[in-house]
Design a protein around this motif. Structure first.
Motif, mmCIF file in Angstrom:
data_model
loop_
_atom_site.group_PDB
_atom_site.id
_atom_site.type_symbol
_atom_site.label_atom_id
_atom_site.label_comp_id
_atom_site.label_asym_id
_atom_site.label_seq_id
_atom_site.Cartn_x
_atom_site.Cartn_y
_atom_site.Cartn_z
ATOM 1 N N LYS A 45 0.831 -1.204 0.000
ATOM 2 C CA LYS A 45 0.000 0.000 0.000
ATOM 3 C C LYS A 45 0.870 1.261 0.000
ATOM 4 O O LYS A 45 0.580 2.225 -0.707
ATOM 5 C CB LYS A 45 -0.930 0.022 1.216
ATOM 6 N N GLU A 46 1.910 1.250 0.802
ATOM 7 C CA GLU A 46 2.822 2.391 0.842
ATOM 8 C C GLU A 46 3.451 2.623 -0.524
ATOM 9 O O GLU A 46 3.553 3.762 -0.987
ATOM 10 C CB GLU A 46 3.923 2.168 1.880
ATOM 11 N N GLU A 49 0.873 4.131 -2.904
ATOM 12 C CA GLU A 49 0.672 5.553 -2.608
ATOM 13 C C GLU A 49 1.854 6.378 -3.092
ATOM 14 O O GLU A 49 1.684 7.467 -3.644
ATOM 15 C CB GLU A 49 0.426 5.769 -1.111
ATOM 16 N N HIS A 50 3.056 5.853 -2.884
ATOM 17 C CA HIS A 50 4.256 6.551 -3.343
ATOM 18 C C HIS A 50 4.232 6.700 -4.866
ATOM 19 O O HIS A 50 4.517 7.769 -5.402
ATOM 20 C CB HIS A 50 5.506 5.791 -2.886
ATOM 21 N N LYS A 52 1.557 6.583 -6.840
ATOM 22 C CA LYS A 52 0.468 7.505 -7.212
ATOM 23 C C LYS A 52 0.940 8.949 -7.099
ATOM 24 O O LYS A 52 0.684 9.767 -7.982
ATOM 25 C CB LYS A 52 -0.745 7.305 -6.301
ATOM 26 N N GLN A 53 1.599 9.261 -6.007
ATOM 27 C CA GLN A 53 2.063 10.630 -5.804
ATOM 28 C C GLN A 53 3.087 11.015 -6.868
ATOM 29 O O GLN A 53 3.068 12.130 -7.389
ATOM 30 C CB GLN A 53 2.656 10.810 -4.403
ATOM 31 N N ARG A 56 1.187 11.718 -9.994
ATOM 32 C CA ARG A 56 0.507 13.021 -9.878
ATOM 33 C C ARG A 56 1.493 14.160 -10.116
ATOM 34 O O ARG A 56 1.175 15.133 -10.807
ATOM 35 C CB ARG A 56 -0.121 13.174 -8.499
#
Length: 116
Positions: A45-46, A49-50, A52-53, A56
């Protein structure tokens, strides 16, 4: 000989207890670190998220660059259009000739089509 009621060279009970507490705390931290590494789901999950960021951030950067490029070329096209408009105003004959040729071509096509 004794120091503070204990034989020299031997630690007292309080010192031993403090050492034990410190060892327990360090062991607890080590266990937590190992548990975190072993938690594959949380690590995945981390990482998601990393990633995804990161995406972005890259999208924001690309969008900014695209806007800058569009603005630059928009101004360039506007300047060129303005220059073309000024040239046509100074010498409208070529535009009139192109328009007359287009009208003549349409007239010829209409005549050919009616004959069929």
């Amino acid at each position: 000989m004794t120091t503070n009621g204990t034989p020299q060279g031997k630690p007292d009970v309080q010192t031993l207890r403090a050492d034990i507490e410190q060892t327990r705390a360090e062991l607890g931290e080590t266990v937590q670190a190992l548990a975190a590494k072993a938690d594959v789901k949380a690590r995945a999950k981390e990482q998601v998220e990393h990633t995804k960021q990161k995406v972005r951030d890259q999208v924001a950067l690309a969008t900014g660059r695209a806007k800058e490029t569009a603005t630059h070329y928009g101004h360039t096209v506007a300047e060129q259009a303005q220059g073309t408009t000024e040239r046509v105003k100074r010498n409208p004959v070529p535009i009139a000739a192109v328009a007359a040729a287009a009208v003549a071509l349409v007239a010829i096509l209409v005549v050919i089509r009616r004959r069929r």
